[in-house]
Design a protein around this motif. Structure first.
Motif, short mmCIF file in Angstrom:
data_model
loop_
_atom_site.label_atom_id
_atom_site.label_comp_id
_atom_site.label_asym_id
_atom_site.label_seq_id
_atom_site.Cartn_x
_atom_site.Cartn_y
_atom_site.Cartn_z
N SER A 113 0.80 -1.21 0.00
CA SER A 113 0.00 0.00 0.00
C SER A 113 0.84 1.27 0.00
O SER A 113 1.84 1.37 0.68
N GLU A 133 1.02 -12.95 -1.93
CA GLU A 133 1.40 -13.20 -3.33
C GLU A 133 2.69 -14.02 -3.43
O GLU A 133 2.78 -14.93 -4.22
N CYS A 177 -7.45 -5.71 1.85
CA CYS A 177 -7.60 -5.54 0.41
C CYS A 177 -8.49 -6.64 -0.17
O CYS A 177 -8.40 -7.81 0.20
N ALA A 193 -8.35 -7.87 -3.15
CA ALA A 193 -7.63 -8.77 -4.05
C ALA A 193 -7.21 -10.04 -3.32
O ALA A 193 -6.51 -9.98 -2.31
N THR A 245 -5.05 -12.18 -4.03
CA THR A 245 -3.60 -12.40 -4.02
C THR A 245 -2.88 -11.39 -3.14
O THR A 245 -1.66 -11.40 -3.07
N CYS A 246 -3.63 -10.54 -2.47
CA CYS A 246 -3.03 -9.49 -1.65
C CYS A 246 -3.48 -9.59 -0.19
O CYS A 246 -2.72 -9.97 0.67
N TRP A 269 -9.38 -1.55 -2.26
CA TRP A 269 -8.04 -2.08 -2.48
C TRP A 269 -7.01 -1.30 -1.67
O TRP A 269 -7.16 -0.11 -1.42
N CYS A 270 -5.94 -1.99 -1.31
CA CYS A 270 -4.87 -1.32 -0.58
C CYS A 270 -4.19 -0.29 -1.47
O CYS A 270 -3.71 0.72 -0.99
N CYS A 323 -3.48 -3.15 -7.00
CA CYS A 323 -4.61 -4.09 -6.88
C CYS A 323 -5.86 -3.59 -7.59
O CYS A 323 -6.54 -4.36 -8.26
N ARG A 366 -5.31 -3.86 -11.39
CA ARG A 366 -5.39 -5.25 -11.84
C ARG A 366 -6.84 -5.72 -11.92
O ARG A 366 -7.24 -6.38 -12.88
N ALA A 367 -7.63 -5.39 -10.90
CA ALA A 367 -9.04 -5.81 -10.88
C ALA A 367 -9.80 -5.16 -12.03
O ALA A 367 -10.60 -5.83 -12.71
#
Length: 168
Positions: free
Chosen positions: A2, A24, A128, A130, A132-133, A148-149, A154, A157-158
């Motif tokens: 973040s 991740e 977050c 996500a 993966t986060c 998201w952080c 993140c 990506r989303a």
């Protein structure tokens, strides 16, 4: 991950603990002496610190409106074990919950949570969205709806995944 500013008060300790695991990469700062040192932990303390971290993460996901990432010990059950004491400032008469001593991480986290609940900031500390986060961040958005952080990582990506899924 973040780029957000630190949360207010003792929530920085909560955020720092949750963020000792990089989901991740799988890297866990609690695996190293240097990673445990900021929390005053020994190698023998790492297991209980991980349990606390993942209970906190599940709670922070709930703050963001998401189910727990896995089955965990309920945070309330862990915090109930924390020895706290009510302190009263002789100068202004203000009262607060504080750890019985500064050593145990559990007590410091419990005091931070109590302080945040009193200040109305506890529900703004989130995890977050996500998968993966799951990094902890403090949501300063006006409506308290941050997802998201990091919008640059993140969030981007989303949004890109959503765009590609539309077939555009």
């Amino acid at each position: 991950m973040s780029e957000r500013s630190a949360p207010p008060g003792g929530l920085a300790l909560v955020q720092d603990l949750v963020n000792t695991l990089d989901i991740e990469t799988g890297g866990d700062a609690l695996d190293t002496a240097g990673g445990r040192e900021p929390f005053g932990l020994t190698e023998g303390d790492a297991g209980s610190a991980r349990e606390l971290r993942e209970s906190l993460r599940a709670t922070l996901l709930a703050h963001a409106g998401h189910p727990p990432h896995r089955e965990v010990t309920p945070l309330g059950d862990l915090l109930a074990r924390a020895p706290l004491v009510v302190t009263v400032d002789t100068a202004d008469g203000s009262a607060a919950l504080a750890p019985v001593d500064d050593g145990p991480l559990l007590s410091r986290i419990a005091a931070a949570v109590a302080e945040a609940v009193t200040a109305g900031t506890w529900n703004r500390l989130k995890a977050c969205e996500a998968v993966t986060c799951r990094w902890a961040y403090y949501d300063r958005s006006p409506a308290g709806r941050g997802r998201w952080c990091s919008m640059q990582v993140c969030g981007a990506r989303a949004k890109m995944r959503r765009y590609r899924a539309k077939g555009a």
